[in-house]
Structures are given as C-alpha cells and as structure tokens.
Design a protein around this motif. Structure first.
Motif, PDB file in Angstrom:
ATOM      1  N   LYS A 116      55.817  43.013  54.298  1.00 21.41           N
ATOM      2  CA  LYS A 116      54.647  43.250  55.158  1.00 21.41           C
ATOM      3  C   LYS A 116      53.502  43.839  54.325  1.00 21.41           C
ATOM      4  N   VAL A 117      53.852  44.760  53.444  1.00 20.31           N
ATOM      5  CA  VAL A 117      52.843  45.367  52.561  1.00 20.31           C
ATOM      6  C   VAL A 117      52.175  44.283  51.712  1.00 20.31           C
ATOM      7  N   ILE A 118      53.012  43.367  51.163  1.00 16.73           N
ATOM      8  CA  ILE A 118      52.471  42.291  50.328  1.00 16.73           C
ATOM      9  C   ILE A 118      51.572  41.367  51.159  1.00 16.73           C
ATOM     10  N   LYS A 119      52.040  41.019  52.361  1.00 20.66           N
ATOM     11  CA  LYS A 119      51.234  40.122  53.211  1.00 20.66           C
ATOM     12  C   LYS A 119      49.914  40.778  53.603  1.00 20.66           C
ATOM     13  N   ASP A 120      49.964  42.099  53.883  1.00 18.15           N
ATOM     14  CA  ASP A 120      48.726  42.816  54.190  1.00 18.15           C
ATOM     15  C   ASP A 120      47.787  42.793  52.983  1.00 18.15           C
ATOM     16  N   ALA A 121      48.365  42.940  51.798  1.00 18.19           N
ATOM     17  CA  ALA A 121      47.552  42.922  50.572  1.00 18.19           C
ATOM     18  C   ALA A 121      46.904  41.561  50.368  1.00 18.19           C
ATOM     19  N   ILE A 122      47.654  40.493  50.673  1.00 20.04           N
ATOM     20  CA  ILE A 122      47.109  39.135  50.540  1.00 20.04           C
ATOM     21  C   ILE A 122      45.908  38.957  51.471  1.00 20.04           C
ATOM     22  N   LYS A 123      46.044  39.456  52.700  1.00 21.26           N
ATOM     23  CA  LYS A 123      44.947  39.348  53.666  1.00 21.26           C
ATOM     24  C   LYS A 123      43.727  40.137  53.200  1.00 21.26           C
ATOM     25  N   MET A 124      43.986  41.339  52.626  1.00 19.53           N
ATOM     26  CA  MET A 124      42.875  42.159  52.145  1.00 19.53           C
ATOM     27  C   MET A 124      42.170  41.507  50.957  1.00 19.53           C
ATOM     28  N   LYS A 125      42.935  40.829  50.117  1.00 22.75           N
ATOM     29  CA  LYS A 125      42.332  40.102  48.990  1.00 22.75           C
ATOM     30  C   LYS A 125      41.380  39.028  49.505  1.00 22.75           C
ATOM     31  N   LYS A 126      41.818  38.344  50.547  1.00 23.62           N
ATOM     32  CA  LYS A 126      40.976  37.291  51.125  1.00 23.62           C
ATOM     33  C   LYS A 126      39.680  37.878  51.693  1.00 23.62           C
ATOM     34  N   ILE A 127      39.801  39.065  52.284  1.00 22.79           N
ATOM     35  CA  ILE A 127      38.605  39.724  52.833  1.00 22.79           C
ATOM     36  C   ILE A 127      37.638  40.083  51.703  1.00 22.79           C
ATOM     37  N   ILE A 128      38.181  40.629  50.596  1.00 22.89           N
ATOM     38  CA  ILE A 128      37.343  40.969  49.439  1.00 22.89           C
ATOM     39  C   ILE A 128      36.631  39.720  48.919  1.00 22.89           C
ATOM     40  N   GLN A 129      37.400  38.631  48.804  1.00 22.29           N
ATOM     41  CA  GLN A 129      36.823  37.384  48.285  1.00 22.29           C
ATOM     42  C   GLN A 129      35.722  36.859  49.201  1.00 22.29           C
ATOM     43  N   LYS A 130      35.950  36.967  50.521  1.00 24.45           N
ATOM     44  CA  LYS A 130      34.948  36.472  51.478  1.00 24.45           C
ATOM     45  C   LYS A 130      33.680  37.323  51.411  1.00 24.45           C
ATOM     46  N   ILE A 131      33.855  38.638  51.340  1.00 20.20           N
ATOM     47  CA  ILE A 131      32.693  39.535  51.252  1.00 20.20           C
ATOM     48  C   ILE A 131      31.891  39.230  49.995  1.00 20.20           C
ATOM     49  N   TYR A 132      32.608  39.022  48.890  1.00 17.09           N
ATOM     50  CA  TYR A 132      31.928  38.735  47.620  1.00 17.09           C
ATOM     51  C   TYR A 132      31.160  37.409  47.699  1.00 17.09           C
ATOM     52  N   LYS A 133      31.828  36.397  48.294  1.00 20.02           N
ATOM     53  CA  LYS A 133      31.206  35.072  48.393  1.00 20.02           C
ATOM     54  C   LYS A 133      30.000  35.086  49.335  1.00 20.02           C
ATOM     55  N   ASP A 134      30.149  35.790  50.478  1.00 22.50           N
ATOM     56  CA  ASP A 134      29.070  35.821  51.471  1.00 22.50           C
ATOM     57  C   ASP A 134      27.881  36.670  51.015  1.00 22.50           C
ATOM     58  N   ASN A 135      28.113  37.542  50.051  1.00 18.60           N
ATOM     59  CA  ASN A 135      27.044  38.440  49.599  1.00 18.60           C
ATOM     60  C   ASN A 135      26.806  38.285  48.100  1.00 18.60           C
ATOM     61  N   LEU A 136      26.896  37.021  47.650  1.00 22.67           N
ATOM     62  CA  LEU A 136      26.755  36.723  46.227  1.00 22.67           C
ATOM     63  C   LEU A 136      25.431  37.281  45.678  1.00 22.67           C
ATOM     64  N   GLY A 137      25.533  38.051  44.605  1.00 23.21           N
ATOM     65  CA  GLY A 137      24.347  38.621  43.969  1.00 23.21           C
ATOM     66  C   GLY A 137      23.940  39.955  44.545  1.00 23.21           C
ATOM     67  N   LEU A 138      24.453  40.299  45.730  1.00 20.65           N
ATOM     68  CA  LEU A 138      24.088  41.575  46.356  1.00 20.65           C
ATOM     69  C   LEU A 138      25.094  42.688  46.051  1.00 20.65           C
ATOM     70  N   ILE A 139      26.324  42.296  45.759  1.00 18.22           N
ATOM     71  CA  ILE A 139      27.373  43.284  45.452  1.00 18.22           C
ATOM     72  C   ILE A 139      27.715  43.171  43.976  1.00 18.22           C
ATOM     73  N   LYS A 140      27.681  44.295  43.291  1.00 19.05           N
ATOM     74  CA  LYS A 140      27.966  44.314  41.865  1.00 19.05           C
ATOM     75  C   LYS A 140      29.435  43.979  41.597  1.00 19.05           C
ATOM     76  N   ASP A 141      29.683  43.309  40.471  1.00 23.64           N
ATOM     77  CA  ASP A 141      31.056  42.927  40.111  1.00 23.64           C
ATOM     78  C   ASP A 141      31.961  44.141  39.988  1.00 23.64           C
ATOM     79  N   GLU A 142      31.417  45.244  39.432  1.00 23.47           N
ATOM     80  CA  GLU A 142      32.262  46.435  39.251  1.00 23.47           C
ATOM     81  C   GLU A 142      32.712  47.037  40.589  1.00 23.47           C
TER      82      GLU A 142
END
Length: 383
Positions: free
Chosen positions: A232-258
């Motif tokens: 369950k912890v791993i599956k939750d982590a997978i979902k959170m990774k997807k959220i990070i990726q979506k936020i980064y993609k939707d806000n390209l150039g607005l959120i620093k890589d670091e």
C-alpha cells in the motif's frame, strides 16, 4: 545402522551413564552423613573414619571421571549429529511455519527426532579454525536443540496440505432467498464440509524439499497483512509520483527543477521510512478483503498446516521476498487485475471453493442445502 539409530543408541548410553552418576552422588551423600556421625565420637571410630575418607575419595574420583565421560560423549554426539543431518534448529522450523520458537518447543518438538544438548559453546567446539564458516558457527552458537533434517521434512509432508481454492459459478435460479443469505449460507455449508473433509493428499516430496531449502516461503495471513501494508505504501508512492509529474508538466517553466527534485527526495524518504517502520496500529487499517484480494491477485497457493485437529492457513509468498519480489510495475498490474470475488448476480453464485471439495454434484449439494434453509425460514402454517 542408520544415523537416527546410532544417535538414539548414543543418547540411551549417555542417559545410562547419567543414571549411574546420580547413584554415585546419592552414595556421596550417604558417605557424608555417615562420616559426620562417626566424627561425633572420633576417638572410638578412627578406623571406620579412615575407611570412609578413603571411600569418599574413591567415590569423588569416580564422579569426576563419569562427569568427564558424559561431557566427552555429549560433545562427540553433537559433532556426529550436526554433521550427519541434525542441523535444523528450533528457529528454522519456526521460520518455515511462520510461527514462534515457543510453539515449536511446546507443541512440535516431541513429534520430530532431535537431540537435546547443553549450551553449545562455539569456541570449544570448532574443530578446525582454518576451515570455519561464520554463518554455520553462528547458527550453532548457544543452541540447545537440533532436529533431524529428514524427520523435519517427513513431518512437513505429513501435516501440510495444498488447499488451493478455485472460483466456480453455480446456478442458484429458483432459490427463494435473498442474495446475501444465498452467499452466506453457501459459505457456511462449504466451511462445515471442509471441517469434515479428510485431507489425505499431503504435499509432495519436491514441495517439502523446496520449503526446507527456503525456495518456498510460507506465511500466515497476519504476515500477508504486513505485506499488503508495505505494498500500500508503494502504491501510494506511485500515485504521488504521478501527481508530482502532472504538477511539473502543467506548470512547465513556473516550478524550479530543484523544487521538484526536493519533492522526489521527500517522497523517497517517506516511502523508505513507512516500509521499515510499520506498527500494529498501521497494519490494522488493512481489512480482510484487501488481504484476500492481494492473495488472489498474486496467485499465492494456499496450504493448511493441520496439527492437533487444528488447521493453520499458510500462503506461498515466495515472490514477495528476496530477488523475486515484485517491482512497482508488477504491483500496479496486480492491483489492476479484475478479481472475481464471492457474489450472487442474476441467479449465478460465484464462489471460491477448495479444489479438493469440487465435484460434479457440488451445485446440487449447495442447492439442496439452500432449499432446507428456505423451508426452515418459511412461517409455520396454522392448522
């Protein structure tokens, strides 16, 4: 003479020497009592006192020699036994059955050929320090019981049964009961039938060997519950990774890589901590249905360890451990599987049944049982 017979004869011989030692120690007590009595009137018992002193010395010497003989014979027996198949410890059996060492010593020990020895002192019992194996040494260190490997295997073969379940679909049309009653009464009927059924086909020699060699890892449902929590912890982590990726993609150039990298670092730290620091309270959030879904999704074979008229369910969880443990992709795939769970839809009962109980007339058996339940639930007719 086979190994077991030789060990048994050695144990009998050691027990006989120990019994003789007890006699010598009782004699020592009698001599001491007699000596004290004679000393009360020393002047008149000089001759007898000297004789008793001589007898005491001889008896003490005999005790010392007998104790040394017992020590030597026990050491010889230990070395012979552990190099000829008596190399399974209490902990080994507890791990095989996903149980406790206390359960093994209290319940199972008397059923399996073993030797009881004094505390095994590593430093005193390594024959050749130029060829020692630290893993073997540590396994033997401080142990007091060693089981005979072949007997452990036979014990497993005699008490472990494959009770793998299979999903069957049965026609329940015409049964005038609600869906929940049909399902619960069918489960109840099968459970009672399983209790009466004599499982007479134990695991094969091949399966027993794999269990002994840890090629098959058996786990109780409580252990599986822990695995479900970790997954369950791993599956939750997978979902959170997807959220990070979506936020980064939707806000390209607005959120620093670091900033994104920092989120991944936090996520990895959280995942590692949660997987290693779970508690009973955390595991308690996993309900039985999740455990059953997990077992079915991963295709874990179910066994019953039957002992003293009690059956303990054990599951083959080999692929959840070690180099064969599932990776994230497999976890997602397993989680996405459409599993058929017990249900009643459109007059069809879908239910999981131990393969040993499945036969051509099973549908009629359950229908007949439900007809009895149906008739007993009807209101009494007034005459």
């Amino acid at each position: 003479m086979n190994i077991k017979d030789k060990v048994k004869l050695e144990k009998i011989e050691i027990d006989e020497i120990k019994n003789n030692l007890i006699k010598l120690k009782l004699k020592e007590e009698d001599l001491n009592k007699a000596y004290k009595e004679l000393k009360k009137d020393k002047s008149n018992n000089i001759k007898e006192i000297k004789q008793i002193e001589k007898d005491r010395l001889l008896n003490l010497k005999a005790i010392e020699e007998m104790e040394a003989e017992i020590t030597q014979k026990e050491d010889d027996l230990v070395h012979f036994a552990i190099h000829n198949g008596y190399d399974i410890t209490t902990e080994d059996i507890a791990i095989i059955l996903d149980s406790t060492t206390d359960y093994v010593t209290r319940k199972l020990k008397q059923e399996i050929e073993h030797i009881n020895i004094k505390k095994f002192e590593t430093e005193e019992n390594i024959l050749n320090f130029n060829k020692f194996n630290i893993l073997e040494i540590y396994k033997l260190d401080q142990k007091s019981i060693f089981f005979y490997r072949e007997d452990v295997k036979e014990f497993i073969k005699n008490h472990l049964f494959n009770v793998e379940e299979k999903t069957v679909k049965l026609n329940m049309e015409g049964i005038d009961l609600d869906r929940n009653t049909i399902l619960e009464e069918s489960k109840k009927y099968l459970k009672e039938k399983a209790k009466r059924y004599k499982f007479n086909t134990p695991v094969t020699d091949e399966i027993a060997n794999k269990i002994m060699n840890k090629e098959i890892v058996l786990s109780k449902a409580s252990t599986v519950r822990t695995l479900v929590y970790q997954y369950k912890v791993i599956k939750d982590a997978i979902k959170m990774k997807k959220i990070i990726q979506k936020i980064y993609k939707d806000n390209l150039g607005l959120i620093k890589d670091e900033v994104i990298l920092e989120q991944y670092k936090l996520l990895n730290e959280y995942t590692e901590y949660e997987r290693r620091n779970f508690t009973d309270k955390k595991i308690s959030i996993i309900h039985d249905m999740q455990v059953q879904r997990y077992i079915k999704a991963n295709g874990y074979t179910k066994y019953n360890f039957v002992y003293s008229n009690k059956a303990l369910a054990l599951f083959d969880t080999t692929k959840a451990f070690g180099k064969n443990a599932a990776d994230e992709a497999e976890i997602i795939a397993a989680d996405d599987k459409k599993l058929e769970i017990d249900s009643v839809e459109n007059g069809i009962l879908t239910i999981n049944v131990p393969e040993a109980l499945i036969h051509d007339n099973l549908e009629n058996e359950i229908r007949n049982h439900l007809k009895v339940v149906e008739s007993s639930s009807l209101p009494d007719k007034k005459s």
